[in-house]
Every structure is written in C-alpha cells, then in structure tokens.
Design a protein around this motif. Structure first.
Motif, PDB file in Angstrom:
ATOM      1  N   GLY A 142       1.073  -1.219   0.305  1.00  0.00           N
ATOM      2  CA  GLY A 142       0.144  -0.289  -0.099  1.00  0.00           C
ATOM      3  C   GLY A 142       0.342   1.461  -0.037  1.00  0.00           C
ATOM      4  N   GLY A 143       0.187   1.797   1.214  1.00  0.00           N
ATOM      5  CA  GLY A 143       0.942   3.359   1.108  1.00  0.00           C
ATOM      6  C   GLY A 143       0.653   4.191  -0.441  1.00  0.00           C
ATOM      7  N   SER A 144       0.852   5.763  -0.685  1.00  0.00           N
ATOM      8  CA  SER A 144       1.286   6.277  -1.867  1.00  0.00           C
ATOM      9  C   SER A 144       2.843   6.567  -2.842  1.00  0.00           C
ATOM     10  CB  SER A 144       1.264   7.765  -1.877  1.00  0.00           C
ATOM     11  OG  SER A 144       1.365   8.445  -0.234  1.00  0.00           O
ATOM     12  N   GLY A 145       3.958   6.093  -2.024  1.00  0.00           N
ATOM     13  CA  GLY A 145       5.255   5.744  -2.807  1.00  0.00           C
ATOM     14  C   GLY A 145       5.750   7.111  -2.549  1.00  0.00           C
ATOM     15  N   THR A 146       5.066   8.698  -1.634  1.00  0.00           N
ATOM     16  CA  THR A 146       6.528   9.506  -2.168  1.00  0.00           C
ATOM     17  C   THR A 146       7.565   9.820  -2.116  1.00  0.00           C
ATOM     18  OG1 THR A 146       6.281  10.094   0.330  1.00  0.00           O
ATOM     19  CG2 THR A 146       3.993  10.260  -0.857  1.00  0.00           C
ATOM     20  N   ARG A 147       8.492   9.239  -1.579  1.00  0.00           N
ATOM     21  CA  ARG A 147       9.773   9.528  -1.722  1.00  0.00           C
ATOM     22  C   ARG A 147      10.182   8.550  -3.617  1.00  0.00           C
ATOM     23  NH1 ARG A 147      12.556   4.802   2.205  1.00  0.00           N
ATOM     24  NH2 ARG A 147      11.142   3.687   1.379  1.00  0.00           N
ATOM     25  N   LEU A 148       8.976   8.614  -3.805  1.00  0.00           N
ATOM     26  CA  LEU A 148       9.096   7.808  -4.983  1.00  0.00           C
ATOM     27  C   LEU A 148       8.896   9.034  -6.208  1.00  0.00           C
ATOM     28  CD1 LEU A 148       9.115   4.267  -5.544  1.00  0.00           C
ATOM     29  CD2 LEU A 148      11.649   5.354  -5.742  1.00  0.00           C
ATOM     30  N   PHE A 149       8.026   9.726  -6.348  1.00  0.00           N
ATOM     31  CA  PHE A 149       7.602  10.922  -7.085  1.00  0.00           C
ATOM     32  C   PHE A 149       8.398  12.025  -7.940  1.00  0.00           C
ATOM     33  CE2 PHE A 149       3.436  12.655  -4.492  1.00  0.00           C
ATOM     34  CZ  PHE A 149       2.863  11.349  -4.546  1.00  0.00           C
ATOM     35  N   PRO A 150       7.580  11.826  -8.688  1.00  0.00           N
ATOM     36  CA  PRO A 150       6.918  11.771  -9.497  1.00  0.00           C
ATOM     37  C   PRO A 150       6.723  10.272 -10.397  1.00  0.00           C
ATOM     38  CG  PRO A 150       8.088  12.683 -11.594  1.00  0.00           C
ATOM     39  CD  PRO A 150       9.004  12.661 -10.029  1.00  0.00           C
ATOM     40  N   LEU A 151       7.384   9.399 -10.072  1.00  0.00           N
ATOM     41  CA  LEU A 151       6.902   7.824 -10.390  1.00  0.00           C
ATOM     42  C   LEU A 151       5.687   7.039 -10.145  1.00  0.00           C
ATOM     43  CD1 LEU A 151      10.798   6.908 -10.230  1.00  0.00           C
ATOM     44  CD2 LEU A 151       9.166   6.776 -12.485  1.00  0.00           C
TER      45      LEU A 151
END
Length: 300
Positions: free
Chosen positions: A8-17
């Motif tokens: 889950g999660g939003s993966g913010t550390r990989l934005f904008p990917l």
C-alpha cells in the motif's frame, strides 16, 4: 502459515514515478517489484497469500497475478484505505489469517543470497514445531531479521544475544547498540492479531510494527536470525534504492544465468505446477528474455 505482502502507501519518496501507479508495479530490472516479495513467501513454502494495497492499485495486482492458480498458490486481495502503519496489515488481514501464524513482508523489500531459502524454511518450521508442543511448552513468539549495515542510525536496529534472543530494539537511534538493521520481513504467531488490536497510533498517527515487536520482546518471545555475508537486502522505496536493486539483478542474471524472483520457476521447481502448466504459461508470453528463460527450464 499464511503470508501477507503490504503493497500500500502512496510511494511519496518515488514521486513523480508513483503519482499514477503503485511503486510495487514499477520494474526492478525485468520484473514488477511485487514479484520479489512474492518470491520470498513462495520460497518459504507459503501458498496462501494476501496482498494489501490501495483501492486504486488492487485492480493492477489482480490483473498481474490473478488468484495465483497459475502458480499453484492462492492469492487474495484487501484494501488499505490510507497508510495507517505496517501493523494495520494484521487487522485488515484478520479474517484471512484465521487461526494460523503469519509472515509479513513489505512490498518494496528485496532479498537475495545463498542459503536464504533454508533460512526462510527454518523460520516457518520453527512455528510448526512449537505449535505441536504448544500445550506443553507454550513456546511461540516472533522472528525478525538482523542485517549488518554501516549506518545503523538510518534504520530500526536490533540487539541480540548469542542465542538470537532480542535484547533491545531502537528506532533510528543517534547511538545504535548494534549495527544490525531490521529489514521488512517478519514471522509471527497468531497472537499478533490481538497485539495489533490494542496498539495505539504513534506520533506519526500510524500503528507501528516496532510496537508489535516490543510486545514480543516484553514477553521474551522475540528471536533474531542474522542475514550476514553473502546476503543482499534492498529497500527500493527511493530512486537510488530502485536503481541499485535493478543494477544488482541485471548483474546477477546476466553473469550467472539464473533469474532472481522468477515466480514461475519457483512454482515449477517446488512441484506446485507441472510441465504442462509451465508450457501453457510460456505460450501466453510475448517474445522476451523472460520467456526464453522459462523455455530453457522446459529443456532441463
């Protein structure tokens, strides 16, 4: 034992990917990231698996993996409405877990190394042995892992004695008591559900996995297995980690000729699918190196 992949999660550390897609769908060299944690559970001989993700992303995993029938396993899906912490996985998965013990792996963690399959199988068997003797010895508990790192202050840290009994846990400490980081792979007895229910959210407003481990530590039922020399662990939740993992997989596969996290190969090797089923899988694949590798298995 059941298995849960928290994807889950939003993966913010990989934005904008990750702005429009789950990070666990992103490629780690030649396979979707989710293949790697799934392969770990399969190597542990766990065939009942729950994938927890967001409402947006669950359909992507369903399209990719289906119900697992093609691999001889059983995959189910649940939604985590918002990133409320790793330990929430046990509340979401309560019905799925039932009376079983459970392994949890984070969807962005990648493991590889000689002897790793044996470590996984021994971890599962630890609970099988004690489950039979439960009324006599009441020895159950939890197993976490320790991975040596140069910068322990960046991680959750575990300190343990010569018998693998956990002595202390620290969360990103200024002065670490050991150089062993705690990767995102955990094995728990069934009491993890009750423990999760009495957890209170942390300052980050999350149900922390560290708090679960502290419960077991207080009960003196928390064990550590060391992932030492020859073992590799990646957290692919950052662009750097994603690139490093991809480069590693590319190097190993192209130099040694063996594929990492080839879930069809694992299923075939373990006898969960037969040769006819593997042929059926290969025939559905488009022309690719991955297809060629599976074809090579049929010639052995």
């Amino acid at each position: 034992m059941k298995g849960i992949i928290l994807a889950g999660g939003s993966g913010t550390r990989l934005f904008p990917l990750t702005k429009s897609i789950s990070k666990q769908i992103l490629p780690v060299y030649d396979k979707p990231m989710i293949y790697y944690p799934l392969s770990v559970l399969m190597l542990a001989n766990i065939k009942d698996i729950l994938i927890i993700s967001t409402l947006r992303d669950v359909p992507l995993f369903e399209r990719l993996l289906g119900n697992g029938e093609q691999l001889g396993i059983n995959i189910k899906y649940k939604v985590q409405d918002s990133p409320n912490g790793i330990a929430e996985a046990f509340l979401i998965g309560e019905e799925f877990i039932g009376d079983d013990n459970v392994a949890l792996i984070l969807g962005d963690n990648i493991f590889y190394g000689n002897g790793f399959s044996k470590i996984l199988e021994d971890s599962v068997n630890y609970f099988k042995i004690y489950r039979k003797e439960k009324e006599v010895t009441n020895k159950n508990g939890a197993i976490i892992f320790g991975y040596p790192v140069k910068n322990p202050s960046d991680y959750g840290v575990v300190q343990f004695d010569k018998d693998g009994n956990v002595v202390s846990l620290q969360e990103k400490p200024e002065k670490a008591k050991s150089n062993f980081a705690i990767p995102g792979l955990y094995f728990y007895d069934n009491t993890v559900i009750k423990k999760s229910k009495i957890l209170k959210p942390s300052e980050r407003k999350e149900l922390e996995i560290t708090s679960i481990n502290e419960f077991y530590l207080l009960e003196k039922k928390l064990k550590t297995k060391v992932l030492g020399r020859g073992m590799t662990w990646f957290d692919t939740g950052t662009p750097k980690g994603l690139l490093e993992a991809s480069n590693f997989v590319e190097a190993i596969q192209n130099r040694q000729g063996f594929y990492i996290a080839c879930i069809e190969e694992i299923a075939y090797t373990k006898g969960w699918i037969d040769k006819n089923k593997l042929v059926e899988i290969v025939d559905k694949l488009k022309k690719s190196d991955y297809k060629k590798y599976l074809e090579s298995l049929l010639k052995k």
